[in-house]
Design a protein around this motif. Structure first.
Motif, short mmCIF file in Angstrom:
data_model
loop_
_atom_site.label_atom_id
_atom_site.label_comp_id
_atom_site.label_asym_id
_atom_site.label_seq_id
_atom_site.Cartn_x
_atom_site.Cartn_y
_atom_site.Cartn_z
N LEU A 230 -29.47 -14.67 -4.85
CA LEU A 230 -29.25 -14.92 -3.43
C LEU A 230 -29.41 -16.40 -3.10
CD1 LEU A 230 -31.10 -11.84 -1.86
CD2 LEU A 230 -28.63 -12.27 -1.85
N GLU A 231 -30.38 -17.04 -3.73
CA GLU A 231 -30.57 -18.48 -3.53
C GLU A 231 -29.38 -19.27 -4.07
OE1 GLU A 231 -34.60 -20.45 -3.74
OE2 GLU A 231 -34.98 -18.67 -4.98
N ASP A 232 -28.95 -18.93 -5.28
CA ASP A 232 -27.83 -19.65 -5.90
C ASP A 232 -26.55 -19.52 -5.08
OD1 ASP A 232 -29.49 -20.44 -7.93
OD2 ASP A 232 -28.78 -18.95 -9.38
N ALA A 233 -26.39 -18.36 -4.43
CA ALA A 233 -25.20 -18.12 -3.60
C ALA A 233 -25.34 -18.74 -2.21
CB ALA A 233 -24.93 -16.63 -3.49
N GLY A 234 -26.53 -19.27 -1.90
CA GLY A 234 -26.74 -19.88 -0.60
C GLY A 234 -26.98 -18.88 0.52
N LEU A 235 -27.34 -17.64 0.15
CA LEU A 235 -27.54 -16.60 1.16
C LEU A 235 -29.00 -16.51 1.62
CD1 LEU A 235 -25.30 -13.74 -0.27
CD2 LEU A 235 -24.65 -15.79 1.00
N ALA A 236 -29.90 -17.03 0.82
CA ALA A 236 -31.32 -17.05 1.17
C ALA A 236 -31.91 -18.34 0.62
CB ALA A 236 -32.06 -15.85 0.60
N GLU A 237 -33.03 -18.76 1.20
CA GLU A 237 -33.68 -19.97 0.71
C GLU A 237 -35.19 -19.75 0.64
OE1 GLU A 237 -32.89 -23.17 3.34
OE2 GLU A 237 -33.60 -22.14 5.14
N ALA A 238 -35.80 -20.35 -0.39
CA ALA A 238 -37.24 -20.25 -0.57
C ALA A 238 -37.91 -21.34 0.26
CB ALA A 238 -37.61 -20.40 -2.04
N VAL A 239 -38.98 -20.98 0.94
CA VAL A 239 -39.73 -21.94 1.75
C VAL A 239 -41.21 -21.74 1.49
CG1 VAL A 239 -38.01 -22.14 3.57
CG2 VAL A 239 -39.71 -20.34 3.70
N GLY A 240 -42.01 -22.77 1.72
CA GLY A 240 -43.44 -22.67 1.51
C GLY A 240 -44.20 -23.05 2.76
N PRO A 241 -44.70 -22.07 3.52
CA PRO A 241 -45.45 -22.37 4.74
C PRO A 241 -46.65 -23.26 4.45
CG PRO A 241 -44.93 -20.04 4.60
CD PRO A 241 -44.60 -20.64 3.27
N ASP A 242 -47.01 -24.09 5.41
CA ASP A 242 -48.15 -24.99 5.26
C ASP A 242 -49.42 -24.20 4.97
OD1 ASP A 242 -46.48 -27.07 5.80
OD2 ASP A 242 -46.99 -27.18 7.94
N GLY A 243 -50.22 -24.73 4.05
CA GLY A 243 -51.51 -24.12 3.75
C GLY A 243 -51.44 -22.97 2.78
N ASN A 244 -50.28 -22.64 2.27
CA ASN A 244 -50.15 -21.53 1.32
C ASN A 244 -49.24 -21.96 0.19
OD1 ASN A 244 -49.72 -19.14 -0.10
ND2 ASN A 244 -49.81 -17.89 1.76
N ARG A 245 -49.81 -22.36 -0.92
CA ARG A 245 -49.04 -22.85 -2.04
C ARG A 245 -48.86 -21.79 -3.13
NH1 ARG A 245 -51.45 -29.00 -2.99
NH2 ARG A 245 -51.00 -29.79 -0.87
N LYS A 246 -49.54 -20.67 -2.99
CA LYS A 246 -49.50 -19.65 -4.03
C LYS A 246 -48.36 -18.67 -3.81
CE LYS A 246 -54.46 -19.82 -5.09
NZ LYS A 246 -55.72 -19.05 -5.19
N ARG A 251 -36.33 -17.01 3.59
CA ARG A 251 -35.67 -16.72 4.86
C ARG A 251 -34.17 -16.72 4.63
NH1 ARG A 251 -37.66 -22.26 7.73
NH2 ARG A 251 -36.31 -23.73 6.64
N ILE A 252 -33.47 -16.00 5.46
CA ILE A 252 -32.03 -15.88 5.34
C ILE A 252 -31.38 -17.15 5.89
CG2 ILE A 252 -31.61 -14.81 7.61
CD1 ILE A 252 -29.63 -12.92 6.08
N THR A 253 -30.25 -17.53 5.32
CA THR A 253 -29.49 -18.67 5.81
C THR A 253 -28.39 -18.16 6.74
OG1 THR A 253 -27.93 -18.57 3.97
CG2 THR A 253 -29.91 -19.92 3.66
N GLU A 254 -27.74 -19.09 7.43
CA GLU A 254 -26.62 -18.69 8.29
C GLU A 254 -25.51 -18.07 7.45
OE1 GLU A 254 -23.54 -20.57 11.61
OE2 GLU A 254 -25.12 -21.82 10.73
N LYS A 255 -25.29 -18.63 6.27
CA LYS A 255 -24.29 -18.09 5.35
C LYS A 255 -24.68 -16.68 4.92
CE LYS A 255 -21.97 -19.21 0.97
NZ LYS A 255 -21.91 -20.19 -0.15
N GLY A 256 -26.00 -16.46 4.73
CA GLY A 256 -26.47 -15.15 4.33
C GLY A 256 -26.25 -14.11 5.42
N GLU A 257 -26.51 -14.49 6.67
CA GLU A 257 -26.28 -13.54 7.76
C GLU A 257 -24.80 -13.22 7.89
OE1 GLU A 257 -26.73 -13.10 12.59
OE2 GLU A 257 -28.17 -14.37 11.50
N MET A 258 -23.94 -14.24 7.69
CA MET A 258 -22.51 -13.99 7.78
C MET A 258 -22.05 -13.05 6.67
SD MET A 258 -20.36 -14.93 10.07
CE MET A 258 -21.05 -16.46 10.64
#
Length: 279
Positions: A230-246, A251-258
């Motif tokens: 899903l990441e490679d296709a640009g449909l989702a992206e990995a994110v790291g919220p502040d304070g949580n590195r583990k 989250r879904i991308t606009e391309k993913g929702e489409m």
């Protein structure tokens, strides 16, 4: 293709009568016509010249509906309001869902710039063929790049993951980006809904002890495979919220929702069906 439903979409403008006549001539296999018109066409204007032009287009749409109905071609008029992209996206999503398997042609020779740009941007998501007159008088085919990534959603697990990202990524604060969803939460939610789909490029099936069937279980490695795809296709992206590195979040991308809008099947499951009905 013989027997395939053919939906022809036209943006309504000053040249609508000749455009529609040319459409019927050039696309003899049309089974349904959908006109996309700007909402401003139905508003009164103080300038007589503008008002007369709008009146002529409205009359042309009515006449086209009569002609279309007389030859047995269903006809609808989709009135587009601002923002045009959102309005066109929602209408085309609905049409695509109501007519699965249909092929699409687009004629973008009239209407506002915003309307035509929205239709042009969305045409690839239904593998539509497009033509437009641009600055000339004769419509020409518009080459569009590649195919949309909806093909990978044949695997129902991708549909379910995207549905989870949309449903649980709703942003109550209405900021631009959707709320990130934890990897563990996605895994736990997908686990009971997982459908074993074997393909040549799928990861190897893991083996379990204690009598559990590997083919019936979602492994961590298989889930990682899904998320990477899903990441490679640009449909989702990995994110790291502040304070949580583990823990990893997605989250879904606009391309993913489409892709979800145009590639998901309500029959996949209750979750997918519910999310499709709410976006």
């Amino acid at each position: 293709m013989a027997g395939q439903e053919h939906i022809h979409i036209i943006s309504a403008g000053d040249d609508f009568p000749s455009t529609y006549a040319a459409s019927l001539r050039d696309y003899p296999g049309i089974t349904r016509t959908c006109v996309f018109s700007d909402s401003t066409l139905y508003l009164k204007h103080a300038d007589p010249g503008i008002e007369n032009a709008r009146f002529a287009v409205r009359n042309a749409i009515s006449a086209a509906k009569t002609t279309s109905t007389s030859v047995g071609i269903p006809f609808s008029n989709e009135v587009v309001s601002a923002p045009a992209y959102v309005s066109v996206r929602d209408a085309l999503t609905r049409i695509h869902r109501e007519h699965p398997g249909a092929c699409y042609t687009f004629d973008l020779t009239g209407g506002s710039k915003a309307l035509c740009m929205a239709l042009l941007a969305l045409a690839p998501w239904v593998n539509g063929r497009v033509r437009a007159a641009f600055d000339g008088k004769i419509p020409q085919a518009v080459p569009l790049p590649g195919q949309s990534p909806v093909g990978m959603l044949i695997n129902p697990n991708y549909q379910t993951i995207l549905a989870l990202l949309i449903r649980h990524g709703r942003n109550e604060k209405k900021t631009t980006a959707p709320v990130p969803v934890s990897r563990q939460y996605l895994y736990d939610q997908l686990w009971p809904l997982y459908v074993m789909v074997r393909a040549k490029k799928d990861p190897p099936v893991a083996t379990y002890k204690k009598g559990r069937k590997a083919a019936d279980e979602l492994t961590q490695s298989t889930f990682s495979w899904f998320m990477t795809a899903l990441e490679d296709a640009g449909l989702a992206e990995a994110v790291g919220p502040d304070g949580n590195r583990k823990e990893k979040f997605y989250r879904i991308t606009e391309k993913g929702e489409m892709a979800f809008r145009f590639g998901s099947d309500p029959a996949t499951g209750t979750l997918v069906k519910t999310v499709l009905e709410t976006i």
